[in-house]
Design a protein around this motif. Structure first.
Motif, short mmCIF file in Angstrom:
data_model
loop_
_atom_site.label_atom_id
_atom_site.label_comp_id
_atom_site.label_asym_id
_atom_site.label_seq_id
_atom_site.Cartn_x
_atom_site.Cartn_y
_atom_site.Cartn_z
N PRO A 112 0.83 -1.21 0.00
CA PRO A 112 0.00 0.00 0.00
C PRO A 112 0.87 1.26 0.00
N PRO A 113 0.63 2.19 -0.93
CA PRO A 113 1.45 3.40 -0.97
C PRO A 113 1.51 4.14 0.36
N ALA A 114 0.44 4.06 1.16
CA ALA A 114 0.42 4.76 2.45
C ALA A 114 1.42 4.18 3.44
N ALA A 115 1.96 2.99 3.13
CA ALA A 115 2.91 2.36 4.05
C ALA A 115 4.32 2.91 3.91
N GLY A 116 4.58 3.61 2.80
CA GLY A 116 5.94 4.10 2.56
C GLY A 116 6.04 5.61 2.62
N THR A 117 7.13 6.12 2.08
CA THR A 117 7.38 7.56 2.07
C THR A 117 7.26 8.14 0.67
N ASP A 118 6.87 7.33 -0.29
CA ASP A 118 6.71 7.80 -1.66
C ASP A 118 5.56 8.81 -1.74
N PRO A 119 5.68 9.82 -2.59
CA PRO A 119 4.60 10.80 -2.74
C PRO A 119 3.25 10.19 -3.09
N ALA A 120 3.25 8.97 -3.66
CA ALA A 120 1.98 8.32 -4.01
C ALA A 120 1.10 8.08 -2.79
N GLY A 121 1.71 8.04 -1.61
CA GLY A 121 0.93 7.80 -0.41
C GLY A 121 0.33 9.06 0.20
N GLU A 122 0.77 10.23 -0.25
CA GLU A 122 0.34 11.48 0.39
C GLU A 122 -1.17 11.71 0.34
N PRO A 123 -1.84 11.45 -0.80
CA PRO A 123 -3.31 11.68 -0.80
C PRO A 123 -4.03 10.83 0.24
N PHE A 124 -3.56 9.61 0.46
CA PHE A 124 -4.21 8.74 1.44
C PHE A 124 -4.00 9.25 2.87
N HIS A 125 -2.82 9.78 3.13
CA HIS A 125 -2.57 10.32 4.46
C HIS A 125 -3.41 11.58 4.71
N ALA A 126 -3.61 12.37 3.68
CA ALA A 126 -4.45 13.57 3.83
C ALA A 126 -5.90 13.18 4.12
N ILE A 127 -6.37 12.15 3.44
CA ILE A 127 -7.74 11.67 3.68
C ILE A 127 -7.84 11.07 5.08
N ALA A 128 -6.83 10.28 5.47
CA ALA A 128 -6.83 9.66 6.79
C ALA A 128 -6.84 10.70 7.91
N ALA A 129 -6.15 11.82 7.68
CA ALA A 129 -6.14 12.88 8.69
C ALA A 129 -7.54 13.41 8.94
N LYS A 130 -8.33 13.54 7.87
CA LYS A 130 -9.71 14.03 8.04
C LYS A 130 -10.59 12.98 8.71
N VAL A 131 -10.38 11.70 8.36
CA VAL A 131 -11.15 10.64 9.01
C VAL A 131 -10.78 10.55 10.49
N ALA A 132 -9.48 10.67 10.80
CA ALA A 132 -9.05 10.63 12.20
C ALA A 132 -9.65 11.80 12.99
N ALA A 133 -9.73 12.96 12.37
CA ALA A 133 -10.35 14.12 13.03
C ALA A 133 -11.83 13.86 13.28
N TRP A 134 -12.49 13.21 12.33
CA TRP A 134 -13.91 12.85 12.50
C TRP A 134 -14.08 11.88 13.66
N LEU A 135 -13.18 10.89 13.74
CA LEU A 135 -13.25 9.91 14.83
C LEU A 135 -13.04 10.59 16.18
N GLN A 136 -12.07 11.51 16.24
CA GLN A 136 -11.79 12.21 17.49
C GLN A 136 -12.97 13.08 17.91
N ALA A 137 -13.56 13.77 16.95
CA ALA A 137 -14.71 14.61 17.26
C ALA A 137 -15.89 13.76 17.75
N ARG A 138 -16.03 12.57 17.18
CA ARG A 138 -17.10 11.68 17.62
C ARG A 138 -16.89 11.23 19.06
N LYS A 139 -15.64 10.94 19.44
CA LYS A 139 -15.33 10.54 20.82
C LYS A 139 -15.66 11.67 21.80
N GLN A 140 -15.31 12.87 21.39
CA GLN A 140 -15.48 14.01 22.30
C GLN A 140 -16.93 14.49 22.37
N GLY A 141 -17.69 14.19 21.29
CA GLY A 141 -19.05 14.70 21.25
C GLY A 141 -20.08 13.73 21.70
#
Length: 329
Positions: free
Chosen positions: A300-329
């Protein structure tokens, strides 16, 4: 041993130290030194429970007046947060997104597992480089298969023979999904479920029996795919499953020779659709040779440091923020 109260107080302290505070209900059942104790193993992975039990038993048997120790292990049923990854139609890169989302969330410190619920067309074993590893079982529970990316997973593709057609009717597919989700997930707290395309039996079983906390919808930018993505959104909304957001996949192709970017599937369609429906837009993943080659190779590109993984990490950051907001709310 006749002074039970003093003995119980002493042994309770010893048991608490041996188990890091996980014991309760300690009782001496007779004067011959038969000791009973309750050990709470909530949140512990299956492989960590037996060593703790053995440590507790050995430590208590070393105490004066204790001849036998009976340990009852208990655990609160853990409720995992399930994120369903769906699409209205096949061929939009949903499984690749699910695999990379799981890996990217794991790299953010989230204890995440992956279920390949695409019963008839499982592809996660190839994407996660675990095609020829069959899951073991403990009692009636499957044990998720580990991999190099720290994301334990289960798939019918690991159970059926390679290349074998899975010709199951709806009830059998639903039962298979139940076994995959209700496996022995240990300390996993977030489960990414890669659903089949469309809005059929497996999706309905997932929603009714396992109630996802949220859904990520994947689409390509073209109008036809967006029409089907809208149906997938509608299914989850009717079942009161929140939509985490939309992802636009295969969004733009950069020519490896001249660098010019073209849009064979259109551009911006998923973002525009998200705006119309009042949903969050999670990001774009380009149509890139590097992503295709890495995915086919089980990396999976997200497992490495290649630029191909960057879009997945950006999406994951938003999903992680959603998960955190759900825990707090």
């Amino acid at each position: 041993m006749t002074d039970h109260s003093a003995a119980i107080a002493r042994l309770t302290t010893v048991a608490a130290e041996l188990s890091e505070g996980r014991t309760s209900g300690l009782r001496l059942l007779d004067d011959a030194g038969l000791l009973a104790v309750v050990l709470d193993v909530s949140g512990l992975a299956a492989e960590d429970r037996q060593p703790l039990e053995d440590q507790l038993r050995a430590g208590l048997l070393a105490e004066a007046g204790v001849s036998e120790v009976r340990i009852a292990m208990t655990a609160e049923k853990k409720t995992m947060t399930i994120i369903a990854v769906g699409s209205g139609k096949g061929g939009v890169g949903k499984s690749t997104l699910a695999a990379n989302l799981a890996v990217a969330l794991q790299r953010r410190g989230i204890k995440v597992g992956l279920v390949d619920a695409d019963i008839y067309g499982p592809s996660q074993p190839r994407l996660m480089d675990s095609e020829h590893v069959k899951p073991e079982s403990r009692g009636s529970k499957l044990i998720p298969v580990p991999n190099a990316y720290g994301v334990p997973m289960l798939s019918t593709g690991q159970i059926a023979a390679p290349g074998q057609a899975i010709a199951w009717r709806g009830p059998m597919a639903g039962k298979a999904l139940e076994q995959l989700v209700d496996a022995s997930w240990g300390d996993i707290d977030t489960l990414i479920v890669d659903l089949p395309p469309g809005t059929g039996d497996v999706q309905l079983t997932m929603i009714q029996k396992h109630k996802p906390a949220g859904a990520v919808i994947v689409s390509t930018p073209q109008d036809l795919a967006l029409m089907d993505a809208t149906r997938a959104v509608s299914l989850f909304e009717q079942a009161a499953v929140p939509i985490v957001g939309l992802v636009e996949n295969m969004a733009g192709y950069a020519c490896p020779h001249c660098g010019e970017v073209s849009d064979p599937f259109g551009s911006g369609g998923a973002e525009a659709a998200a705006k119309v429906m009042g949903l969050d837009f999670l990001g774009r993943v380009p149509l890139a040779m590097g992503i295709r080659l890495a995915s086919d190779g089980g990396v999976p590109p997200a497992a490495g440091t290649d630029p191909a993984g960057e879009p997945f990490h950006a999406i994951a950051a938003k999903v992680a923020a959603w998960l955190q907001a759900r825990k707090q709310g």
